[in-house]
Design an enzyme around this catalytic site. Structure first.
Site, short mmCIF file in Angstrom:
data_model
loop_
_atom_site.label_atom_id
_atom_site.label_comp_id
_atom_site.label_asym_id
_atom_site.label_seq_id
_atom_site.Cartn_x
_atom_site.Cartn_y
_atom_site.Cartn_z
N GLU A 50 -26.20 22.31 43.62
CA GLU A 50 -25.08 21.44 43.61
C GLU A 50 -24.10 21.87 42.76
OE1 GLU A 50 -25.53 17.63 40.69
OE2 GLU A 50 -25.03 16.56 42.53
N GLU A 84 -31.34 9.22 38.06
CA GLU A 84 -30.47 9.14 39.18
C GLU A 84 -29.74 10.53 38.90
OE1 GLU A 84 -31.23 7.40 41.85
OE2 GLU A 84 -30.06 9.13 42.73
N GLY A 108 -27.10 11.69 36.06
CA GLY A 108 -26.47 12.88 35.46
C GLY A 108 -27.09 14.05 36.14
N SER A 109 -27.11 14.94 35.36
CA SER A 109 -27.75 16.22 35.98
C SER A 109 -29.10 16.39 35.93
CB SER A 109 -27.13 17.44 34.86
OG SER A 109 -27.69 17.50 33.57
N ASN A 110 -29.61 17.18 36.67
CA ASN A 110 -31.26 17.20 37.08
C ASN A 110 -31.90 17.76 35.50
OD1 ASN A 110 -33.49 18.50 38.68
ND2 ASN A 110 -32.34 17.00 40.06
N THR A 111 -31.24 18.82 35.04
CA THR A 111 -31.78 19.38 33.71
C THR A 111 -32.17 18.46 32.58
OG1 THR A 111 -30.58 21.25 34.23
CG2 THR A 111 -31.43 21.32 31.91
N VAL A 112 -30.86 17.46 32.38
CA VAL A 112 -30.97 16.43 31.33
C VAL A 112 -31.88 15.35 31.81
CG1 VAL A 112 -29.70 14.82 30.06
CG2 VAL A 112 -28.80 17.30 30.33
N GLY A 113 -31.65 15.12 32.87
CA GLY A 113 -32.58 14.00 33.30
C GLY A 113 -33.87 14.20 33.39
N CYS A 147 -22.60 12.20 43.44
CA CYS A 147 -24.02 12.69 43.83
C CYS A 147 -24.22 12.57 45.13
CB CYS A 147 -24.96 12.21 42.80
SG CYS A 147 -25.06 10.27 42.98
N LYS A 157 -24.67 4.58 25.92
CA LYS A 157 -23.92 5.87 25.52
C LYS A 157 -23.32 6.43 26.61
CE LYS A 157 -24.49 10.26 25.79
NZ LYS A 157 -22.80 10.71 25.52
N1 LIG Z 1 -25.83 12.46 39.58
C1 LIG Z 1 -24.75 12.57 39.24
O1 LIG Z 1 -23.86 11.51 39.54
C2 LIG Z 1 -23.91 13.52 38.31
C3 LIG Z 1 -24.32 14.55 38.28
N2 LIG Z 1 -24.02 15.57 37.35
C4 LIG Z 1 -24.44 17.11 37.41
O2 LIG Z 1 -24.56 17.39 36.50
C5 LIG Z 1 -23.58 18.54 36.10
C6 LIG Z 1 -23.08 18.57 34.62
O3 LIG Z 1 -22.42 17.56 34.18
P1 LIG Z 1 -22.61 16.96 32.70
O4 LIG Z 1 -21.55 15.86 32.57
O5 LIG Z 1 -22.74 18.12 31.85
O6 LIG Z 1 -23.90 15.98 32.90
P2 LIG Z 1 -25.00 15.67 31.90
O7 LIG Z 1 -26.37 15.31 32.54
O8 LIG Z 1 -25.06 16.87 30.71
O9 LIG Z 1 -24.24 14.31 31.20
C7 LIG Z 1 -24.60 12.96 31.80
C8 LIG Z 1 -25.12 12.05 30.62
O10 LIG Z 1 -26.02 12.56 29.77
C9 LIG Z 1 -25.82 12.98 28.54
N3 LIG Z 1 -26.49 13.84 27.87
C10 LIG Z 1 -26.36 15.26 28.01
N4 LIG Z 1 -27.11 16.06 27.29
C11 LIG Z 1 -28.17 15.05 27.05
C12 LIG Z 1 -29.50 15.23 26.38
N5 LIG Z 1 -30.16 16.23 26.11
N6 LIG Z 1 -30.20 13.96 26.36
C13 LIG Z 1 -29.81 12.71 26.67
N7 LIG Z 1 -28.47 12.60 27.29
C14 LIG Z 1 -27.72 13.84 27.41
C15 LIG Z 1 -24.29 13.14 28.26
O11 LIG Z 1 -23.70 13.02 27.10
C16 LIG Z 1 -23.62 12.06 29.50
O12 LIG Z 1 -23.69 10.94 28.94
C17 LIG Z 1 -22.43 18.45 37.05
O13 LIG Z 1 -21.84 19.52 37.35
C18 LIG Z 1 -23.25 17.80 38.30
O14 LIG Z 1 -23.99 18.85 38.98
C19 LIG Z 1 -23.07 15.18 36.36
C20 LIG Z 1 -22.62 13.78 36.40
C21 LIG Z 1 -23.20 12.82 37.33
O1 LIG Z 2 -21.27 7.22 46.39
C1 LIG Z 2 -21.25 6.26 45.52
O2 LIG Z 2 -20.46 5.42 45.56
C2 LIG Z 2 -22.33 6.69 43.90
C3 LIG Z 2 -22.24 7.94 44.01
C4 LIG Z 2 -23.11 8.08 42.39
O3 LIG Z 2 -24.04 7.39 42.17
C5 LIG Z 2 -22.72 9.22 41.74
O4 LIG Z 2 -22.17 10.09 42.25
O5 LIG Z 2 -23.47 9.10 40.78
#
Ligand SMILES: NC(=O)C1=CN([C@@H]2O[C@H](COP(=O)(O)OP(=O)(O)OC[C@H]3O[C@@H](n4cnc5c(N)ncnc54)[C@H](O)[C@@H]3O)[C@@H](O)[C@H]2O)C=CC1
Ligand SMILES: O=C(O)CCC(=O)C(=O)O
Length: 488
Positions: free
Chosen positions: A390, A255, A233-238, A289, A180
């Site tokens: 973040e 992650e 993805g985000s901390n909350t969803v993770g 990230c 997904k």
């Molecule tokens: N660690 C990283 O690389 C990332 C961090 N983020 C952080 O998250 C913030 C928000 O970005 P978003 O796109 O809204 O991240 P997100 O965590 O909402 O989305 C990431 C993935 O999780 C899915 N998702 C969303 N809600 C879910 C749920 N309840 N259960 C399971 N899967 C779910 C999304 O559809 C997407 O595929 C960003 O501003 C950033 O701070 C976002 C993307 C990547």
């Molecule tokens: O710095 C990178 O190449 C990877 C970064 C990463 O995993 C992310 O932003 O989710």
């Protein structure tokens, strides 16, 4: 209004076929550089679609695991070749969907291809050890078995590299997949899966289901037939995914965020430190990230560093990532832009001094995109929101310190621990940093971003679920160890 002519609708890919979701309501993927442009339409899937994908993955997995690692590896080599043929097209799609420059998108697509080839080779490597048994007649050894069906939930910021660094090891170790992607980058995801289809991957081994996080993402975390979930993805969803998986005994790997520091010591190479801070903090519009977010500078070099940084930041060309002269593209979506602007407001309100950028660019040709200026604050203190949370945008927070001990204390004073850099020529400083910095990735005289596919990647503290991805570390998540005892 978005332009809706001649735009392709991408299906879900379930059991080797491109199919329409039962909802019949496609989701538009919009170009953040020009929000009037629809890049493509994706399926807004329902739980029924997810159930079909999981059933297909479950049925396909036993035959897939029975193939030898070498044969599974051949499929990965073929997928890599299919992607290589479509390198420019996939990279351009990525730029149009999430805004990073074409150069970065091409580099990322190449990285995806290299990851596939790396894991293809892993299919030929050892998966266990012989351990002496206390019984002299017995043979004791370990082997590894796949988890079964793996759910792969990915963000939009690395729409090729992240799905591939999860899917390639999942596949090589014999798992089948329900994938997904983030809706922002669903077309890029569909193109990766098209390459898998073209490579002849057996039906059901990889299934693509697009849709909302709350329905399909959460549905994957809850599904009793999904044995492991890997998420970025985000901390909350993770954390929500982790708790859901834990409750039903499924394996999970998370992650999440970062609040990555760079320390610039008095003896740093000034040009190197400035270049790396800009590249690490502002490339991909700060949406990594691993992006540099806090810049902790020793007082002896502070003024010179600041002057050079500002001069270079103000010269950065913001624009559409498909145009050759652009250095920094837009934020990936409206929410990201809103978040970044709100952190800039908070920075000002909490007493930091804005010294570059600070809002949307004025240029008329940027009015229809989610653009924000590269932004720098100084006089930032450890308790401010811009020093703790973040932002995921092109915002740098400068913090002046007297000593390196103070720098390290500030660097560690956040809830995250993903990556960190120091610029110094002093071996003692380097060793203290390697030893005392709480981060999964510590880099000396190099920017905080920049992950190598053959090395373990993951964070400490709240940045991850403490597992590691990539390189040989991936085997730990995507397999379970079996200890075997054989006696005649
Ligand atoms: N660690 C990283 O690389 C990332 C961090 N983020 C952080 O998250 C913030 C928000 O970005 P978003 O796109 O809204 O991240 P997100 O965590 O909402 O989305 C990431 C993935 O999780 C899915 N998702 C969303 N809600 C879910 C749920 N309840 N259960 C399971 N899967 C779910 C999304 O559809 C997407 O595929 C960003 O501003 C950033 O701070 C976002 C993307 C990547
Ligand atoms: O710095 C990178 O190449 C990877 C970064 C990463 O995993 C992310 O932003 O989710």
């Amino acid at each position: 209004m978005a332009t809706e002519t001649q735009v392709q609708i991408y299906g879900n890919y379930i059991n080797g076929e491109w199919v329409t979701a039962s909802s019949q309501e496609p989701i538009a993927s919009i170009n953040p550089a020009n929000t009037k442009e629809v890049v493509g339409y994706l399926q807004n899937s329902t739980s029924d679609d997810l159930n079909r994908a999981v059933a297909a993955a479950k049925e396909a997995q036993p035959a897939w695991r029975k193939l030898s690692g070498a044969v599974r590896g051949e499929y990965l080599y073929k997928i890599a070749s299919e992607m290589e043929k479509r390198l420019d097209e996939i990279a351009a799609t990525m730029t149009r969907e999430m805004g990073k420059t074409f150069g970065e998108a091409k580099g990322e697509t190449l990285r995806g291809i290299n990851i596939l080839r790396y894991y293809a080779g892993e299919g030929m490597r050892k998966v266990g050890d012989v351990i002496p048994s206390s019984d002299s007649e017995a043979l004791m050894f370990t082997t590894r078995v796949p988890l079964g069906v793996v759910g792969v939930i990915t963000p939009w910021n690395f729409p090729v590299a992240i799905p591939i660094w999860k899917m390639a090891p999942a596949l090589i170790y014999g798992n089948s997949i329900v994938f997904k992607p983030a809706s922002e980058t669903g077309v890029t995801a569909a193109k990766i899966v098209e390459c898998m289809d073209a490579a002849g991957l057996p039906a059901g081994v990889v299934n693509l289901v697009c849709g909302s996080g709350s329905v399909i993402g959460q549905g994957i975390a809850e599904h009793p037939s999904i044995n492991g979930v890997t998420f970025t993805g985000s901390n909350t969803v993770g954390k929500q995914i982790g708790q859901t998986c834990l409750a039903r005994g499924a394996k999970y790997q998370l992650e999440m965020g970062g609040k990555n520091p760079v320390i610039v010591a008095n003896d740093a190479d000034l040009d190197q430190a400035v270049e790396a801070t800009i590249s690490g903090g502002l490339r991909s519009t700060g949406q990594k990230c691993t992006a540099t977010s806090r810049v902790i500078v020793q007082s002896g070099i502070y003024d010179a560093f600041k002057e050079k940084l500002i001069e270079k930041v103000e010269a950065l060309k913001v624009g559409d990532g498909l145009q050759g002269e652009t250095w920094m593209g837009p934020c990936a979506n409206a929410n990201q832009l809103k978040t970044v602007l709100s952190y800039i407001e908070k920075g000002i309100a909490e007493g930091a001094t804005l010294i570059a950028g600070g809002g949307k660019p004025d240029a008329e040709d940027l009015a229809s995109g989610y653009y924000v200026q590269p932004t720098v604050f100084e006089d930032v203190t450890g308790s401010m929101s811009i020093a703790q949370e973040e932002i995921f945008g092109p915002v740098l927070a400068l913090m002046k310190v007297e000593t390196l001990e103070e720098a390290l204390e500030i660097a560690n004073d956040v809830e995250y621990g993903l990556s960190a850099s120091i610029f110094t020529k002093n071996i003692g400083n380097m060793l203290a940093f390697i030893q005392d910095m709480d981060a999964g990735l510590v880099r000396i005289n190099a920017e905080s971003a920049g992950v190598e596919l053959q090395a373990p990647f993951g964070g400490m503290k709240q940045s991850s679920s403490h597992s590691r991805e990539q390189g040989q570390a991936a085997i730990e998540f995507f397999t379970a160890i079996k200890t075997v005892f054989v006696k005649p």
